[in-house]
Structure formats: structure tokens, C-alpha cells
Design a protein around this motif. Structure first.
Motif, PDB file in Angstrom:
ATOM      1  N   UNK A 199       3.005 -25.153   9.384  1.00  0.00           N
ATOM      2  CA  UNK A 199       3.123 -25.701  10.723  1.00  0.00           C
ATOM      3  C   UNK A 199       4.594 -25.715  11.146  1.00  0.00           C
ATOM      4  N   UNK A 200       5.014 -24.998  12.150  1.00  0.00           N
ATOM      5  CA  UNK A 200       4.200 -24.179  13.062  1.00  0.00           C
ATOM      6  C   UNK A 200       3.956 -22.747  12.561  1.00  0.00           C
ATOM      7  N   UNK A 201       4.525 -22.384  11.391  1.00  0.00           N
ATOM      8  CA  UNK A 201       4.342 -21.028  10.866  1.00  0.00           C
ATOM      9  C   UNK A 201       3.335 -21.072   9.730  1.00  0.00           C
ATOM     10  N   UNK A 202       2.235 -20.396   9.886  1.00  0.00           N
ATOM     11  CA  UNK A 202       1.209 -20.366   8.859  1.00  0.00           C
ATOM     12  C   UNK A 202       1.747 -19.681   7.600  1.00  0.00           C
ATOM     13  N   UNK A 203       1.533 -20.316   6.448  1.00  0.00           N
ATOM     14  CA  UNK A 203       1.997 -19.750   5.188  1.00  0.00           C
ATOM     15  C   UNK A 203       3.420 -20.113   4.827  1.00  0.00           C
ATOM     16  N   UNK A 204       4.026 -21.011   5.617  1.00  0.00           N
ATOM     17  CA  UNK A 204       5.416 -21.386   5.356  1.00  0.00           C
ATOM     18  C   UNK A 204       5.531 -22.892   5.141  1.00  0.00           C
ATOM     19  N   UNK A 205       6.581 -23.286   4.432  1.00  0.00           N
ATOM     20  CA  UNK A 205       6.931 -24.692   4.290  1.00  0.00           C
ATOM     21  C   UNK A 205       8.367 -24.847   4.766  1.00  0.00           C
ATOM     22  N   UNK A 206       8.616 -25.880   5.537  1.00  0.00           N
ATOM     23  CA  UNK A 206       9.959 -26.081   6.078  1.00  0.00           C
ATOM     24  C   UNK A 206      10.321 -27.553   6.052  1.00  0.00           C
ATOM     25  N   UNK A 207      11.628 -27.808   6.002  1.00  0.00           N
ATOM     26  CA  UNK A 207      12.157 -29.167   6.016  1.00  0.00           C
ATOM     27  C   UNK A 207      13.409 -29.177   6.869  1.00  0.00           C
ATOM     28  N   UNK A 208      13.672 -30.309   7.526  1.00  0.00           N
ATOM     29  CA  UNK A 208      14.886 -30.441   8.328  1.00  0.00           C
ATOM     30  C   UNK A 208      15.415 -31.860   8.211  1.00  0.00           C
ATOM     31  N   UNK A 209      16.742 -31.971   8.201  1.00  0.00           N
ATOM     32  CA  UNK A 209      17.404 -33.274   8.141  1.00  0.00           C
ATOM     33  C   UNK A 209      18.476 -33.335   9.222  1.00  0.00           C
ATOM     34  N   UNK A 210      18.842 -34.543   9.651  1.00  0.00           N
ATOM     35  CA  UNK A 210      19.854 -34.671  10.709  1.00  0.00           C
ATOM     36  C   UNK A 210      21.280 -34.634  10.184  1.00  0.00           C
ATOM     37  N   UNK A 211      22.186 -34.221  11.057  1.00  0.00           N
ATOM     38  CA  UNK A 211      23.627 -34.325  10.836  1.00  0.00           C
ATOM     39  C   UNK A 211      24.156 -35.269  11.919  1.00  0.00           C
ATOM     40  N   UNK A 212      24.879 -36.306  11.519  1.00  0.00           N
ATOM     41  CA  UNK A 212      25.333 -37.338  12.455  1.00  0.00           C
ATOM     42  C   UNK A 212      26.840 -37.252  12.715  1.00  0.00           C
ATOM     43  N   UNK A 213      27.251 -37.721  13.893  1.00  0.00           N
ATOM     44  CA  UNK A 213      28.683 -37.913  14.141  1.00  0.00           C
ATOM     45  C   UNK A 213      29.052 -39.343  13.774  1.00  0.00           C
ATOM     46  N   UNK A 214      30.308 -39.723  13.999  1.00  0.00           N
ATOM     47  CA  UNK A 214      30.771 -41.046  13.601  1.00  0.00           C
ATOM     48  C   UNK A 214      30.066 -42.159  14.353  1.00  0.00           C
ATOM     49  N   UNK A 215      29.579 -41.855  15.545  1.00  0.00           N
ATOM     50  CA  UNK A 215      28.872 -42.852  16.328  1.00  0.00           C
ATOM     51  C   UNK A 215      27.402 -42.973  15.978  1.00  0.00           C
ATOM     52  N   UNK A 216      26.943 -42.199  14.996  1.00  0.00           N
ATOM     53  CA  UNK A 216      25.556 -42.268  14.588  1.00  0.00           C
ATOM     54  C   UNK A 216      24.612 -41.428  15.425  1.00  0.00           C
TER      55      UNK A 216
END
Length: 257
Positions: A199-216
Motif C-alpha cells: 500500500x499504495x504499491x502492491x508487493x512493496x513494503x515502505x516506511x517513512x519518518x519525519x525530519x524536524x527543524x529546531x522549532x519542531x
């Protein structure tokens, strides 16, 4: 007017605008007469080009001398480009380390004009891999990137973006209503990571994480995507921890620079 003439007319207009901006880039104000002489443009063409650029903030006219110079929109673009390049350069080493360790494609994306913009891709080394090039844009509700950015927005902003990018078209194969999607975003924010399988690509696994600035504030999202192999599925929790650690390292690096 033929199609070829229409096409040429559009290109000529862009050329005129670029030539004008380059001429003004030497930090010297120019009168409309000087601009016309340097660029060899008719007065009507020059007026139309200047008016368009002035309305968009790319040039400005001094109210007293009536001369033209670059507008602040150019500075805004320059700052945005510098920021993107700095972020990319700071993250690239960690992206390559992540790719080398897992063998899957790693991507870095930002928000640009209400869309997801991939600013760097480190292609995976596995025979079966997912790849998308830097410069590609995606709707804000697309996949894990979208969930990371949206999860840190107010509900009103989330709903506004959902209306612009229908969930059934972009976001998910399983989440097709607003209430369920909002609940999913709350979980993503709490966990600090978004994970999808098929999801959304059939047959795939994906992960995502945030990158923050100093203000959050979330300024970027780091993602890994690969084929749904037993290794990725069975070691998902370990890889999630690795993703979070890498995101934290990039955040720290960005805020120390």
C-alpha cells in the motif's frame, strides 16, 4: 495560428522572461528603455513581460526612478533552493548508510507548493527494487510520505488537503474514508513512523519518518521502500527502529548546521 506557431510563441515568451531576469541579475536597476535596447524587444512585448513578472514578484519597479530590478520572489526561490540543497547534503551520508545496510531504495522528500517533492533518491542494490527519481512530485495524500507530513498538521488543514487529493485516488488501498484516515494519522504521529505493506504499491513494503527543524516542525521525510521480502517483513520492528534512529540523526545534524 498553427499548433507549431502556438508552441513557439510560448517558448519565446519564456525566453524573454529569462533574458530579462538574467539582465537584471547584475544588481543594476534598468529603465524600460535600457531593457528594450539590451534585449531587442518591442515596447509592447517588454511591457507585457515586465507586468507579468512584477505581478508574480520576480521584478519590482522603483516608484521614484521608475527603473526595474529583481523582486524578492527571486530571493525566496534562492533561499528555498539553498535550504533543500543543505538538507540533501546533510542527509545523503545517512541515506547511503541505510541503503548499504538494507539494500533497499531510500528517499528524502519535502513539501513544496502543497505537493510532496522527492529531493534525493539513493537507489537500492537488490535485484528486485523500487525506484523513483529525484524531482518527482506526488499528491500530499500519497503513501507514507503523505502520512508523515499530514500527521503533524491541524485537522482543518488535513481535511483541506484530503479534499484536494481524494483518498480513493492516491492515499491507500485500505483507507478510503476520512475518519479512518484521521485515526491512522494520529497513530503515525504517536509512533513517529508510518509503515505500509502492499500500500499504495502492491508487493512493496515502505516506511517513512519525519525530519524536524529546531522549532519542531516537520521539514522533510525520510523513506525506505523495497519489495515485500520475508527479510523485510520478519525484521520489520528492527528496521523501524533503525529508521527512527536515522531520522533522529539527520534531525540532529540539520539543527546543528
Amino acid at each position: 495560428m498553427s499548433d507549431s506557431n502556438k508552441s513557439f510563441s510560448r517558448i519565446a515568451a519564456v525566453d524573454n522572461a529569462i533574458d530579462l531576469l538574467l539582465l537584471l541579475s547584475n544588481n543594476k536597476e534598468r529603465s524600460i528603455r535600457e531593457l528594450g535596447e539590451y534585449l531587442n524587444l518591442t515596447k509592447s512585448t517588454l511591457h507585457r513581460t515586465l507586468q507579468t513578472l512584477e505581478n508574480r514578484g520576480f521584478v519590482k519597479q522603483d516608484s521614484i526612478t521608475k527603473k526595474y530590478s529583481l523582486g524578492y520572489k527571486i530571493l525566496e526561490l534562492s533561499i528555498n533552493l539553498k535550504s533543500q540543497n543543505e538538507l540533501r547534503n546533510l542527509a545523503l551520508t545517512y541515506m547511503k548508510e541505510l541503503r548499504d545496510r538494507l539494500g533497499d531504495t531510500v528517499q528524502l522528500a519535502i513539501l513544496n507548493e502543497g505537493e510532496i517533492l522527492i529531493i534525493e533518491t539513493v537507489e537500492g542494490t537488490k535485484e528486485l527494487r523500487v525506484f523513483s527519481k529525484a524531482g518527482q512530485t506526488l499528491p500530499l495524500t500519497y503513501g507514507n510520505f503523505g502520512k508523515i507530513f499530514l500527521s503533524h498538521m491541524e485537522e482543518r488543514a488535513i481535511l483541506h488537503n484530503i479534499e484536494k487529493s481524494p483518498l480513493k485516488s492516491y492515499a491507500s488501498n485500505s483507507i478510503v474514508n476520512k475518519e479512518a484516515y484521521l485515526e491512522e494519522l494520529k497513530i503515525v504521529k504517536e509512533r513517529g513512523i508510518s509503515v505500509s505493506i502492499d500500500d499504495p504499491i502492491d508487493g512493496a513494503i515502505s516506511m517513512a519518518v519525519p525530519i524536524f527543524n529546531q522549532g519542531g516542525r516537520v521539514i522533510a521525510s525520510l523513506s525506505i521502500v523495497g519489495a515485500k521480502t520475508p527479510h523485510l517483513v520478519e525484521n520489520r520492528l528492527e528496521i523501524e527502529d533503525l529508521m527512527k534512529q536515522t531520522g533522529a540523526k539527520i534531525t540532529e545534524k540539520v539543527n546543528r548546521s
